[in-house]
Design a protein around this motif. Structure first.
Motif, mmCIF file in Angstrom:
data_model
loop_
_atom_site.group_PDB
_atom_site.id
_atom_site.type_symbol
_atom_site.label_atom_id
_atom_site.label_comp_id
_atom_site.label_asym_id
_atom_site.label_seq_id
_atom_site.Cartn_x
_atom_site.Cartn_y
_atom_site.Cartn_z
ATOM 1 N N ASN A 5 54.214 8.812 49.498
ATOM 2 C CA ASN A 5 53.422 7.707 49.005
ATOM 3 C C ASN A 5 52.028 7.836 49.597
ATOM 4 O O ASN A 5 51.861 8.354 50.705
ATOM 5 C CB ASN A 5 54.088 6.390 49.422
ATOM 6 C CG ASN A 5 53.411 5.178 48.828
ATOM 7 O OD1 ASN A 5 52.309 5.280 48.298
ATOM 8 N ND2 ASN A 5 54.071 4.044 48.927
ATOM 9 N N PHE A 6 51.050 7.345 48.893
ATOM 10 C CA PHE A 6 49.668 7.403 49.377
ATOM 11 C C PHE A 6 49.551 6.743 50.743
ATOM 12 O O PHE A 6 48.844 7.228 51.622
ATOM 13 C CB PHE A 6 48.744 6.728 48.365
ATOM 14 C CG PHE A 6 47.316 6.644 48.825
ATOM 15 C CD1 PHE A 6 46.513 7.776 48.817
ATOM 16 C CD2 PHE A 6 46.769 5.459 49.283
ATOM 17 C CE1 PHE A 6 45.199 7.716 49.248
ATOM 18 C CE2 PHE A 6 45.468 5.397 49.712
ATOM 19 C CZ PHE A 6 44.677 6.539 49.687
ATOM 20 N N LEU A 7 50.242 5.657 50.921
ATOM 21 C CA LEU A 7 50.140 4.923 52.190
ATOM 22 C C LEU A 7 50.808 5.666 53.338
ATOM 23 O O LEU A 7 50.546 5.364 54.509
ATOM 24 C CB LEU A 7 50.741 3.528 52.038
ATOM 25 C CG LEU A 7 50.009 2.632 51.052
ATOM 26 C CD1 LEU A 7 50.740 1.300 50.905
ATOM 27 C CD2 LEU A 7 48.576 2.398 51.494
ATOM 28 N N ASP A 8 51.664 6.647 53.023
ATOM 29 C CA ASP A 8 52.308 7.423 54.074
ATOM 30 C C ASP A 8 51.316 8.336 54.788
ATOM 31 O O ASP A 8 51.638 8.892 55.840
ATOM 32 C CB ASP A 8 53.443 8.275 53.500
ATOM 33 C CG ASP A 8 54.610 7.425 53.045
ATOM 34 O OD1 ASP A 8 54.729 6.272 53.520
ATOM 35 O OD2 ASP A 8 55.386 7.909 52.201
ATOM 36 N N ARG A 9 50.156 8.508 54.231
ATOM 37 C CA ARG A 9 49.173 9.406 54.828
ATOM 38 C C ARG A 9 48.601 8.865 56.135
ATOM 39 O O ARG A 9 48.014 9.608 56.916
ATOM 40 C CB ARG A 9 48.002 9.627 53.865
ATOM 41 C CG ARG A 9 48.360 10.438 52.668
ATOM 42 C CD ARG A 9 47.152 10.730 51.834
ATOM 43 N NE ARG A 9 46.242 11.588 52.596
ATOM 44 C CZ ARG A 9 44.921 11.617 52.430
ATOM 45 N NH1 ARG A 9 44.349 10.877 51.527
ATOM 46 N NH2 ARG A 9 44.177 12.410 53.154
ATOM 47 N N ASP A 28 48.261 16.127 57.498
ATOM 48 C CA ASP A 28 47.193 17.101 57.325
ATOM 49 C C ASP A 28 47.721 18.433 56.806
ATOM 50 O O ASP A 28 47.003 19.184 56.176
ATOM 51 C CB ASP A 28 46.448 17.321 58.637
ATOM 52 C CG ASP A 28 45.474 16.193 58.924
ATOM 53 O OD1 ASP A 28 45.100 15.483 57.971
ATOM 54 O OD2 ASP A 28 45.085 16.025 60.089
ATOM 55 N N ALA A 29 48.971 18.741 57.079
ATOM 56 C CA ALA A 29 49.522 20.025 56.675
ATOM 57 C C ALA A 29 49.581 20.134 55.150
ATOM 58 O O ALA A 29 49.350 21.190 54.586
ATOM 59 C CB ALA A 29 50.908 20.203 57.272
ATOM 60 N N VAL A 30 49.878 19.024 54.476
ATOM 61 C CA VAL A 30 49.968 19.045 53.013
ATOM 62 C C VAL A 30 48.565 19.054 52.418
ATOM 63 O O VAL A 30 48.279 19.804 51.496
ATOM 64 C CB VAL A 30 50.782 17.833 52.514
ATOM 65 C CG1 VAL A 30 50.812 17.805 51.013
ATOM 66 C CG2 VAL A 30 52.171 17.860 53.094
ATOM 67 N N GLY A 31 47.650 18.225 52.929
ATOM 68 C CA GLY A 31 46.255 18.197 52.512
ATOM 69 C C GLY A 31 46.041 17.553 51.146
ATOM 70 O O GLY A 31 46.994 17.138 50.475
ATOM 71 N N PRO A 32 44.786 17.478 50.739
ATOM 72 C CA PRO A 32 44.467 16.820 49.478
ATOM 73 C C PRO A 32 44.920 17.612 48.253
ATOM 74 O O PRO A 32 45.060 17.066 47.175
ATOM 75 C CB PRO A 32 42.943 16.691 49.499
ATOM 76 C CG PRO A 32 42.460 17.573 50.592
ATOM 77 C CD PRO A 32 43.610 17.850 51.485
ATOM 78 N N ASP A 33 45.176 18.911 48.393
ATOM 79 C CA ASP A 33 45.620 19.705 47.243
ATOM 80 C C ASP A 33 46.936 19.174 46.682
ATOM 81 O O ASP A 33 47.111 19.109 45.455
ATOM 82 C CB ASP A 33 45.783 21.178 47.628
ATOM 83 C CG ASP A 33 44.448 21.850 47.879
ATOM 84 O OD1 ASP A 33 43.427 21.313 47.384
ATOM 85 O OD2 ASP A 33 44.430 22.886 48.548
ATOM 86 N N ALA A 34 47.830 18.796 47.546
ATOM 87 C CA ALA A 34 49.119 18.290 47.079
ATOM 88 C C ALA A 34 48.944 16.953 46.382
ATOM 89 O O ALA A 34 49.631 16.662 45.401
ATOM 90 C CB ALA A 34 50.076 18.138 48.266
ATOM 91 N N VAL A 39 46.753 15.342 39.580
ATOM 92 C CA VAL A 39 45.702 14.716 38.776
ATOM 93 C C VAL A 39 44.912 15.781 38.021
ATOM 94 O O VAL A 39 44.699 15.679 36.806
ATOM 95 C CB VAL A 39 44.755 13.877 39.674
ATOM 96 C CG1 VAL A 39 43.584 13.348 38.869
ATOM 97 C CG2 VAL A 39 45.520 12.751 40.333
ATOM 98 N N PHE A 40 44.513 16.821 38.734
ATOM 99 C CA PHE A 40 43.739 17.879 38.073
ATOM 100 C C PHE A 40 44.587 18.658 37.081
ATOM 101 O O PHE A 40 44.082 19.131 36.060
ATOM 102 C CB PHE A 40 43.094 18.811 39.095
ATOM 103 C CG PHE A 40 41.961 18.174 39.843
ATOM 104 C CD1 PHE A 40 40.898 17.611 39.154
ATOM 105 C CD2 PHE A 40 41.953 18.131 41.226
ATOM 106 C CE1 PHE A 40 39.845 17.025 39.831
ATOM 107 C CE2 PHE A 40 40.908 17.534 41.904
ATOM 108 C CZ PHE A 40 39.845 16.983 41.209
#
Length: 142
Positions: A5-9, A28-34, A39-40
């Motif tokens: 979930n987004f809030l899990d970040r 941080d290990a997953v990063g914004p790419d995941a 979306v992209f």
């Protein structure tokens, strides 16, 4: 692994204690790419369609530009062919206008000269009469 979930970040903020940054990303290990990859990935067909529209518009603009250049070349070559004749017509028109103006001025000058001559002829008898009277007066006084 369960879907994140987004809030899990973000790390939960604890009770007061030593100074630390709160709300620091925990994954941080997953990063914004995941997170943003989905979306992209969903936007990929729209991006392809937009690229196709841009390419089509570019091809169409090149065609319109080619037609416009051809038309401009045609107009320019026609103007180059017609310019001597147009200059000659303009020259002749100016000469004709000047000749007409000269004629008008000549007629006006002739009319004014005729009027002056007529008015001079009308004054001759009166002027002669005054001269004769002066001559007789001067002869009578001497």
């Amino acid at each position: 692994m369960a879907r994140s979930n987004f809030l899990d970040r973000f790390r939960p903020v604890g009770s007061p204690g030593p100074a630390a940054r709160s709300g620091v990303p925990a994954m941080d290990a997953v990063g914004p790419d995941a997170e943003l990859g989905v979306v992209f990935g969903a936007l990929a067909p729209e991006l392809e369609q937009a690229e196709a529209l841009v390419n089509d518009a570019q091809r169409e603009s090149e065609q319109v530009l080619a037609v416009a250049r051809t038309a401009a070349d045609d107009v320019l070559s026609h103007a180059r062919l017609e310019s001597p004749a147009a200059r000659r017509r303009s020259y002749e028109a100016v000469l004709a206008a000047a000749a007409q103006e000269d004629s008008r001025l000549e007629e006006q000058a002739s009319a004014e000269a005729a009027e002056l001559e007529r008015s001079g002829q009308d004054r001759i008898p009166a002027t002669v009469q005054r001269l004769i009277e002066r001559i007789f007066r001067s002869a009578a006084t001497t």
